[in-house]
Design an enzyme around this catalytic site. Structure first.
Site, short mmCIF file in Angstrom:
data_model
loop_
_atom_site.label_atom_id
_atom_site.label_comp_id
_atom_site.label_asym_id
_atom_site.label_seq_id
_atom_site.Cartn_x
_atom_site.Cartn_y
_atom_site.Cartn_z
N LYS A 49 0.99 -1.15 -0.12
CA LYS A 49 0.23 0.04 0.00
C LYS A 49 0.82 1.23 0.10
O LYS A 49 1.82 0.98 0.57
CB LYS A 49 -0.98 0.30 1.19
CG LYS A 49 -1.60 -1.06 1.57
CD LYS A 49 -2.54 -1.57 0.47
CE LYS A 49 -3.50 -2.85 0.85
NZ LYS A 49 -2.85 -4.14 0.22
N GLY A 50 0.40 2.35 -0.52
CA GLY A 50 1.12 3.55 -0.63
C GLY A 50 2.32 3.62 -1.86
O GLY A 50 3.03 4.58 -1.98
N CYS A 51 2.13 2.62 -2.72
CA CYS A 51 3.12 2.72 -3.90
C CYS A 51 2.26 3.30 -5.19
O CYS A 51 1.15 2.72 -5.47
CB CYS A 51 3.90 1.16 -4.37
SG CYS A 51 5.09 1.17 -3.03
N GLN A 52 2.83 4.09 -5.90
CA GLN A 52 2.17 4.46 -7.26
C GLN A 52 1.75 3.26 -8.26
O GLN A 52 0.82 3.13 -8.73
CB GLN A 52 2.88 5.62 -7.84
CG GLN A 52 2.54 6.23 -9.14
CD GLN A 52 3.43 7.14 -9.63
OE1 GLN A 52 4.31 7.44 -9.04
NE2 GLN A 52 3.12 7.53 -10.85
N SER A 53 2.77 2.43 -8.30
CA SER A 53 2.69 1.26 -9.12
C SER A 53 2.41 0.28 -8.33
O SER A 53 2.58 0.40 -7.17
CB SER A 53 4.02 1.13 -10.04
OG SER A 53 5.23 1.17 -9.31
#
Length: 141
Positions: A49-53
């Site tokens: 969670k929290g990653c753009q990709s």
């Protein structure tokens, strides 16, 4: 090798590059060498969670050490996760929990990433530490 020794090795490697375009290319190459995560581990519960990709991270305990596998749908992110796995995979949970990630600042990685990628990097480190807590608990039981 210890986590600290691996980080020092990475810092030395990055000091050989004069500019960030070369460093980005190196990170992308590292991503290409990342062992493929099994499709059975590409589950929503393994997404960071929290990653753009999309970044999948899976851990398993092998004797008293954690073995991580990962993948991403973005080539630069895949390289970043490959760097983190190089540092933390095949290490004891307690060592992961006490480790500082000094190499990230020393090679200037966070400051050369977009804010969303930098947040993703922090999320990856956080998830690695959470897995270490879970695996450490298994070892104590």
């Amino acid at each position: 090798m210890t986590i600290k020794e691996i980080q020092e090795e990475i810092i030395d490697e990055f000091s050989m590059f004069d500019d960030w375009m070369d460093r980005y290319e190196y990170i992308i190459e590292l991503g290409k060498s990342l062992p493929i995560i099994e499709d059975t581990h590409k589950l929503d519960e393994n997404l960071i969670k929290g990653c753009q990709s999309k970044v999948w991270l899976y851990s398993e305990l092998d004797a008293d050490k954690i073995k991580f596998t990962a993948d991403s749908d973005a080539i630069l992110t895949k390289g970043i996760v490959a760097l983190l796995l190089r540092v933390f995979s095949e290490q004891k949970p307690a060592d992961i929990l006490t480790a500082e990630t000094t190499f990230i600042d020393q090679i200037g990685l966070k400051e050369h990433l977009s804010p969303t990628r930098a947040n993703g990097l922090v999320s990856m480190v956080k998830q690695i530490k959470l897995y270490a807590i879970a695996q450490q608990t298994k070892l104590q039981n």
